[in-house]
Design a protein around this motif. Structure first.
Motif, PDB file in Angstrom:
ATOM      1  N   SER A  96      -6.396 -37.290  50.257  1.00 55.88           N
ATOM      2  CA  SER A  96      -6.435 -36.453  49.052  1.00 55.88           C
ATOM      3  C   SER A  96      -7.886 -36.159  48.665  1.00 55.88           C
ATOM      4  CB  SER A  96      -5.726 -37.157  47.895  1.00 55.88           C
ATOM      5  OG  SER A  96      -6.422 -38.339  47.531  1.00 55.88           O
ATOM      6  N   GLY A  97      -8.057 -35.147  47.830  1.00 53.61           N
ATOM      7  CA  GLY A  97      -9.381 -34.821  47.322  1.00 53.61           C
ATOM      8  C   GLY A  97     -10.190 -33.961  48.263  1.00 53.61           C
ATOM      9  N   PRO A  98     -11.417 -33.609  47.853  1.00 56.11           N
ATOM     10  CA  PRO A  98     -12.278 -32.733  48.655  1.00 56.11           C
ATOM     11  C   PRO A  98     -12.635 -33.352  50.007  1.00 56.11           C
ATOM     12  CG  PRO A  98     -13.086 -32.888  46.397  1.00 56.11           C
ATOM     13  CD  PRO A  98     -12.016 -33.924  46.542  1.00 56.11           C
ATOM     14  N   VAL A  99     -12.823 -32.483  50.993  1.00 63.66           N
ATOM     15  CA  VAL A  99     -13.274 -32.918  52.308  1.00 63.66           C
ATOM     16  C   VAL A  99     -14.749 -33.287  52.232  1.00 63.66           C
ATOM     17  CG1 VAL A  99     -13.624 -32.220  54.710  1.00 63.66           C
ATOM     18  CG2 VAL A  99     -11.572 -31.475  53.488  1.00 63.66           C
ATOM     19  N   LEU A 100     -15.134 -34.360  52.908  1.00 65.37           N
ATOM     20  CA  LEU A 100     -16.539 -34.773  52.972  1.00 65.37           C
ATOM     21  C   LEU A 100     -17.236 -33.949  54.042  1.00 65.37           C
ATOM     22  CD1 LEU A 100     -15.965 -38.634  52.838  1.00 65.37           C
ATOM     23  CD2 LEU A 100     -16.447 -37.090  50.925  1.00 65.37           C
ATOM     24  N   LYS A 101     -18.238 -33.164  53.616  1.00 60.87           N
ATOM     25  CA  LYS A 101     -18.931 -32.257  54.529  1.00 60.87           C
ATOM     26  C   LYS A 101     -20.428 -32.564  54.566  1.00 60.87           C
ATOM     27  CE  LYS A 101     -15.750 -28.405  53.553  1.00 60.87           C
ATOM     28  NZ  LYS A 101     -15.664 -27.008  53.064  1.00 60.87           N
ATOM     29  N   GLU A 102     -21.067 -32.125  55.625  1.00 58.73           N
ATOM     30  CA  GLU A 102     -22.502 -32.295  55.775  1.00 58.73           C
ATOM     31  C   GLU A 102     -23.231 -31.717  54.556  1.00 58.73           C
ATOM     32  OE1 GLU A 102     -26.139 -31.047  58.852  1.00 58.73           O
ATOM     33  OE2 GLU A 102     -24.081 -30.380  59.228  1.00 58.73           O
ATOM     34  N   GLY A 103     -24.192 -32.483  54.056  1.00 56.91           N
ATOM     35  CA  GLY A 103     -24.960 -32.046  52.894  1.00 56.91           C
ATOM     36  C   GLY A 103     -24.481 -32.615  51.576  1.00 56.91           C
ATOM     37  N   LEU A 104     -23.334 -33.294  51.587  1.00 59.31           N
ATOM     38  CA  LEU A 104     -22.825 -33.912  50.361  1.00 59.31           C
ATOM     39  C   LEU A 104     -23.553 -35.233  50.113  1.00 59.31           C
ATOM     40  CD1 LEU A 104     -20.698 -33.886  48.064  1.00 59.31           C
ATOM     41  CD2 LEU A 104     -19.197 -35.171  49.599  1.00 59.31           C
ATOM     42  N   VAL A 105     -23.988 -35.445  48.880  1.00 57.25           N
ATOM     43  CA  VAL A 105     -24.584 -36.726  48.475  1.00 57.25           C
ATOM     44  C   VAL A 105     -23.750 -37.270  47.319  1.00 57.25           C
ATOM     45  CG1 VAL A 105     -26.617 -37.916  47.596  1.00 57.25           C
ATOM     46  CG2 VAL A 105     -26.893 -35.997  49.180  1.00 57.25           C
ATOM     47  N   THR A 163     -29.636 -29.358  51.439  1.00 52.56           N
ATOM     48  CA  THR A 163     -30.267 -29.075  52.730  1.00 52.56           C
ATOM     49  C   THR A 163     -30.878 -30.367  53.276  1.00 52.56           C
ATOM     50  OG1 THR A 163     -32.440 -28.614  51.773  1.00 52.56           O
ATOM     51  CG2 THR A 163     -30.860 -26.766  51.899  1.00 52.56           C
ATOM     52  N   PRO A 164     -31.195 -30.421  54.558  1.00 53.83           N
ATOM     53  CA  PRO A 164     -31.882 -31.613  55.097  1.00 53.83           C
ATOM     54  C   PRO A 164     -33.173 -31.927  54.351  1.00 53.83           C
ATOM     55  CG  PRO A 164     -31.059 -30.266  56.898  1.00 53.83           C
ATOM     56  CD  PRO A 164     -30.833 -29.476  55.644  1.00 53.83           C
ATOM     57  N   GLU A 165     -33.897 -30.901  53.935  1.00 55.88           N
ATOM     58  CA  GLU A 165     -35.143 -31.121  53.196  1.00 55.88           C
ATOM     59  C   GLU A 165     -34.860 -31.741  51.823  1.00 55.88           C
ATOM     60  OE1 GLU A 165     -35.592 -28.294  56.375  1.00 55.88           O
ATOM     61  OE2 GLU A 165     -34.253 -28.218  54.639  1.00 55.88           O
ATOM     62  N   GLU A 166     -33.831 -31.273  51.174  1.00 53.15           N
ATOM     63  CA  GLU A 166     -33.463 -31.840  49.870  1.00 53.15           C
ATOM     64  C   GLU A 166     -32.998 -33.286  50.017  1.00 53.15           C
ATOM     65  OE1 GLU A 166     -32.021 -28.025  47.225  1.00 53.15           O
ATOM     66  OE2 GLU A 166     -30.650 -28.782  48.763  1.00 53.15           O
ATOM     67  N   ILE A 167     -32.268 -33.569  51.067  1.00 50.64           N
ATOM     68  CA  ILE A 167     -31.811 -34.945  51.296  1.00 50.64           C
ATOM     69  C   ILE A 167     -33.003 -35.884  51.488  1.00 50.64           C
ATOM     70  CG2 ILE A 167     -30.622 -36.444  52.955  1.00 50.64           C
ATOM     71  CD1 ILE A 167     -28.488 -34.308  53.207  1.00 50.64           C
ATOM     72  N   GLU A 168     -34.047 -35.413  52.147  1.00 46.39           N
ATOM     73  CA  GLU A 168     -35.239 -36.245  52.316  1.00 46.39           C
ATOM     74  C   GLU A 168     -35.888 -36.549  50.960  1.00 46.39           C
ATOM     75  OE1 GLU A 168     -36.524 -37.924  54.906  1.00 46.39           O
ATOM     76  OE2 GLU A 168     -34.636 -37.330  55.844  1.00 46.39           O
ATOM     77  N   LEU A 169     -35.911 -35.580  50.065  1.00 52.73           N
ATOM     78  CA  LEU A 169     -36.458 -35.811  48.729  1.00 52.73           C
ATOM     79  C   LEU A 169     -35.586 -36.800  47.953  1.00 52.73           C
ATOM     80  CD1 LEU A 169     -37.503 -32.166  47.773  1.00 52.73           C
ATOM     81  CD2 LEU A 169     -39.028 -34.059  48.397  1.00 52.73           C
ATOM     82  N   ILE A 170     -34.279 -36.662  48.088  1.00 56.11           N
ATOM     83  CA  ILE A 170     -33.359 -37.593  47.427  1.00 56.11           C
ATOM     84  C   ILE A 170     -33.529 -38.996  47.998  1.00 56.11           C
ATOM     85  CG2 ILE A 170     -30.930 -38.179  47.044  1.00 56.11           C
ATOM     86  CD1 ILE A 170     -30.348 -35.147  47.065  1.00 56.11           C
ATOM     87  N   CYS A 194     -29.499 -48.573  37.307  1.00 53.34           N
ATOM     88  CA  CYS A 194     -30.806 -47.926  37.150  1.00 53.34           C
ATOM     89  C   CYS A 194     -30.789 -46.545  37.792  1.00 53.34           C
ATOM     90  CB  CYS A 194     -31.886 -48.785  37.800  1.00 53.34           C
ATOM     91  SG  CYS A 194     -33.578 -48.189  37.569  1.00 53.34           S
ATOM     92  N   GLY A 195     -31.522 -45.621  37.192  1.00 58.71           N
ATOM     93  CA  GLY A 195     -31.676 -44.289  37.761  1.00 58.71           C
ATOM     94  C   GLY A 195     -33.134 -43.867  37.743  1.00 58.71           C
ATOM     95  N   VAL A 196     -33.512 -43.049  38.713  1.00 55.58           N
ATOM     96  CA  VAL A 196     -34.885 -42.554  38.825  1.00 55.58           C
ATOM     97  C   VAL A 196     -34.869 -41.048  38.996  1.00 55.58           C
ATOM     98  CG1 VAL A 196     -36.904 -42.482  40.354  1.00 55.58           C
ATOM     99  CG2 VAL A 196     -35.897 -44.684  39.727  1.00 55.58           C
ATOM    100  N   LYS A 197     -35.847 -40.376  38.385  1.00 54.95           N
ATOM    101  CA  LYS A 197     -36.060 -38.952  38.579  1.00 54.95           C
ATOM    102  C   LYS A 197     -37.403 -38.751  39.265  1.00 54.95           C
ATOM    103  CE  LYS A 197     -36.207 -34.498  36.183  1.00 54.95           C
ATOM    104  NZ  LYS A 197     -36.122 -33.801  34.875  1.00 54.95           N
ATOM    105  N   LYS A 198     -37.366 -38.073  40.418  1.00 58.18           N
ATOM    106  CA  LYS A 198     -38.590 -37.837  41.180  1.00 58.18           C
ATOM    107  C   LYS A 198     -38.405 -36.603  42.052  1.00 58.18           C
ATOM    108  CE  LYS A 198     -41.792 -40.144  44.383  1.00 58.18           C
ATOM    109  NZ  LYS A 198     -42.026 -41.319  45.256  1.00 58.18           N
ATOM    110  N   ASN A 199     -39.426 -35.785  42.145  1.00 57.43           N
ATOM    111  CA  ASN A 199     -39.389 -34.583  42.995  1.00 57.43           C
ATOM    112  C   ASN A 199     -38.247 -33.639  42.630  1.00 57.43           C
ATOM    113  OD1 ASN A 199     -41.541 -35.627  44.565  1.00 57.43           O
ATOM    114  ND2 ASN A 199     -40.084 -36.823  45.790  1.00 57.43           N
ATOM    115  N   GLY A 200     -37.842 -33.652  41.368  1.00 57.19           N
ATOM    116  CA  GLY A 200     -36.776 -32.761  40.923  1.00 57.19           C
ATOM    117  C   GLY A 200     -35.381 -33.257  41.210  1.00 57.19           C
ATOM    118  N   PHE A 201     -35.256 -34.479  41.769  1.00 58.54           N
ATOM    119  CA  PHE A 201     -33.939 -35.035  42.091  1.00 58.54           C
ATOM    120  C   PHE A 201     -33.768 -36.385  41.407  1.00 58.54           C
ATOM    121  CE2 PHE A 201     -34.613 -31.959  45.426  1.00 58.54           C
ATOM    122  CZ  PHE A 201     -33.358 -31.365  45.543  1.00 58.54           C
ATOM    123  N   LEU A 202     -32.497 -36.848  41.380  1.00 53.12           N
ATOM    124  CA  LEU A 202     -32.172 -38.086  40.692  1.00 53.12           C
ATOM    125  C   LEU A 202     -31.487 -39.066  41.633  1.00 53.12           C
ATOM    126  CD1 LEU A 202     -31.364 -35.552  38.447  1.00 53.12           C
ATOM    127  CD2 LEU A 202     -31.774 -37.545  37.030  1.00 53.12           C
TER     128      LEU A 202
END
Length: 274
Positions: free
Chosen positions: A189-198, A6-13, A95-103
């Protein structure tokens, strides 16, 4: 199964991704010959925890460190150790970070001073290929359009080789989600890129053979012929009518310019997809 955010989840990411970008910048401000790869790991972990987040890699599949630090012929997943860095080393830091339940997950390859011009050009081209792939990461395209663009530039135009066994990926609440994002493939080829994909896009470019082998530590992957390898990775989100960079090299590149021990990897054109 692809998990669209969701847009809210994308902001957290995005918040999480900015932190991993700044952690890599902190590494870039302090990296120099004489430091060990374990020193870099400690720098990154301290920075991440000081900013109220957790290292995403530490504990993932029992991996014991904050960073993957891969030097010269090492492609990815290099384990931090007492190995001292030397002038001319090619140093990939993932490097990877975990914050607000997202990575978040981002990688950059640093060059410690001068080296063979052929190697330096390969690093520039590897970094450029990432942005060429990002240019194709727009709604309505397919994953294969990203893959083809990277492969066409690296293997057909620049005559290097791309690792086949390791690929980019979706990312969100898990470090590796669907879809896989290979650095080679067919347009359309492969999956279509759609809104909400990260997704994380991450070319792994070898100066020599595309073949890789696993080291005895069970993690480190190196080129089979011990040729130099480079790895660049950024995260993007497909939004309505635009594609947004989640992580960025902006902070890192400022430090790269200031750190006299580094040779900046400057590309001709950084393309942001719109």
């Amino acid at each position: 199964m692809i998990y669209y955010k969701t847009p809210e989840e994308i902001e957290l990411i995005r918040d999480c991704s900015l932190l991993v970008s700044k952690a890599l910048a902190e590494v870039g401000s302090r990296i120099k010959p004489g430091l060990t790869t374990l020193d870099l790991d400690k720098i990154a972990e301290e920075y991440i925890r000081d900013h109220h987040a957790e290292p995403a890699f530490k504990g993932h599949k029992k991996y014991p460190y904050t960073l993957c630090v891969s030097v010269n012929e090492q492609v990815v997943h290099g384990m931090p150790s007492g190995r001292e860095l030397k002038p001319g080393d090619v140093v990939s830091v993932d490097c990877g970070v975990k914050k607000n339940g997202f990575l978040s997950d981002t990688a950059y390859t640093y060059l410690l001073g001068e080296t063979n011009p052929v190697i330096e050009k390969m690093l520039v081209d590897a970094k450029q290929s990432l942005f060429i792939g990002i240019e194709k990461a727009v709604a309505g395209n397919r994953v294969g359009d990203i893959s083809f663009a990277i492969q066409n530039y690296i293997e057909h135009e620049r005559k290097y080789h791309l690792v086949r066994e390791l690929v980019g990926h979706g990312i969100g609440k898990s470090l590796h989600e669907d879809p896989e994002v290979p650095n080679y493939g067919k347009r359309g080829s492969g999956p279509v890129l759609k809104e909400g994909l990260v997704i994380a896009i991450e070319p792994m470019v070898n100066l020599g053979t595309k073949k890789v082998v696993h080291e005895k530590d069970g993690w480190t992957i190196r080129t089979a012929d011990r040729s130099i390898s480079a790895h660049y990775e950024l995260m993007v989100a497909i939004r309505k009518n635009e594609t947004e960079l989640m992580s960025t090299f902006e902070f890192l590149e400022l430090e790269e310019q200031k750190n006299k021990e580094l040779k900046p990897i400057v590309i001709q054109k950084e393309i942001l997809a719109n």
